[in-house]
Design an enzyme around this catalytic site. Structure first.
Site, short mmCIF file in Angstrom:
data_model
loop_
_atom_site.label_atom_id
_atom_site.label_comp_id
_atom_site.label_asym_id
_atom_site.label_seq_id
_atom_site.Cartn_x
_atom_site.Cartn_y
_atom_site.Cartn_z
N ASP A 1 11.87 -2.58 -2.12
CA ASP A 1 11.79 -1.17 -1.51
C ASP A 1 12.74 -0.74 -0.56
OD1 ASP A 1 9.72 -1.18 -3.07
OD2 ASP A 1 8.24 -0.32 -1.88
N LYS B 1 7.73 0.69 -9.11
CA LYS B 1 6.33 0.65 -8.91
C LYS B 1 5.66 1.90 -8.34
CE LYS B 1 7.08 -2.06 -4.52
NZ LYS B 1 6.27 -1.20 -3.52
N CYS C 1 4.30 -2.75 1.77
CA CYS C 1 4.50 -3.47 0.45
C CYS C 1 4.87 -4.90 0.25
CB CYS C 1 5.57 -2.52 0.01
SG CYS C 1 5.16 -0.78 -0.37
N1 TIU Z 1 7.63 0.03 0.74
C1 TIU Z 1 6.41 0.33 1.56
O1 TIU Z 1 6.19 -0.44 2.41
N2 TIU Z 1 6.05 1.69 1.61
C2 TIU Z 1 5.35 2.29 2.56
O2 TIU Z 1 4.80 3.38 2.24
N3 TIU Z 1 5.40 1.54 3.68
C3 TIU Z 1 5.07 2.20 4.78
O3 TIU Z 1 5.01 1.45 5.88
N4 TIU Z 1 4.79 3.51 4.96
#
Ligand code: TIU
Length: 225
Positions: A25, A130, A163
């Site tokens: 991500d 995802k 994530c």
């Molecule tokens: N990729 C991921 O960690 N998505 C989130 O929403 N992370 C947050 O820390 N908000």
């Protein structure tokens, strides 16, 4: 056979032919000004610190021929894969699917959903879209790894406690040996980052290992550090 990497809680023996580098991500919505993370009032500079270390391991993985897989968190434009509970969470003024400076927030195909240019995928590197926090949930990641005989995962990306940690736990339960990059992961909350890393390798490696990117890059390029 393998290359030893100094790690917590003890050395990780890298089996490069059966390893994959999973970059989670590293999207504009999380890392760039005006993105989702920024819109929610988070401090994006903490996340940007992970870019260079990930880049180092990415270059080493590519040179070593190690499988590189990228993930993106996001949803279909019609929001049909967005659970109401996730959509409503937080009661923020700006939510997933709303218009933002980089397009609709966390929607596939929008500019903000894309991976930052510094770590852009190259041809042959799968990108997993995802809908959840974990990269295994509702994706074909596990099939992709099994088909290629992967047994070890090197995890990087954001955020450490969300994530990355969810994917770490999913991967560990599926029998993959998981190594987390300590400087190639990051959180909007530095204390959560440190604690998440400590949790990953507590109790003699309850979820896996933690190591610095330089040590992993060195192992990928054939030496130990
Ligand atoms: N990729 C991921 O960690 N998505 C989130 O929403 N992370 C947050 O820390 N908000």
């Amino acid at each position: 056979m393998g290359v030893s990497i100094p790690a917590r809680p003890y050395e990780f023996v890298l089996d490069a032919p059966h390893a994959a580098f999973l970059i989670i991500d590293m999207q504009r919505d999380f890392l760039e000004p005006g993105g989702f993370g920024d819109a929610l009032g988070n401090e994006i500079s903490h996340l940007r610190a992970a870019i260079a270390p990930i880049g180092t391991v990415l270059a080493a993985a590519r040179a070593a021929g190690v499988l590189v897989i990228h993930t993106r968190e996001g949803h279909r434009p019609d929001l049909s894969d967005l659970a109401g509970a996730k959509h409503r969470r937080g009661r923020h003024a700006t939510r997933i699917g709303d218009a933002g400076p980089m397009g609709r927030i966390l929607i596939r195909g929008e500019p903000g959903h894309g991976i930052i240019p510094e770590l852009a995928p190259v041809a042959g590197e799968p990108v997993i879209d995802k809908p959840g926090k974990g990269a295994f949930y509702a994706t074909d990641l596990e099939l992709m790894l099994r088909a290629r005989g992967v047994t070890q995962l090197i995890l990087a990306g954001v955020t450490t406690e969300v994530c990355v940690h969810t994917t770490l736990r999913e991967g560990n339960d599926r029998g993959f040996e998981c190594l987390v990059l300590e400087d190639g992961t990051a959180s909007y909350f530095p204390e959560f980052h440190q604690t998440a890393l400590a949790m990953a390798c507590a109790q003699d490696g309850i979820f896996g290992w933690v190591a610095p990117s330089a040590a992993v890059a060195a192992a990928l390029t054939g030496g130990t550090q």
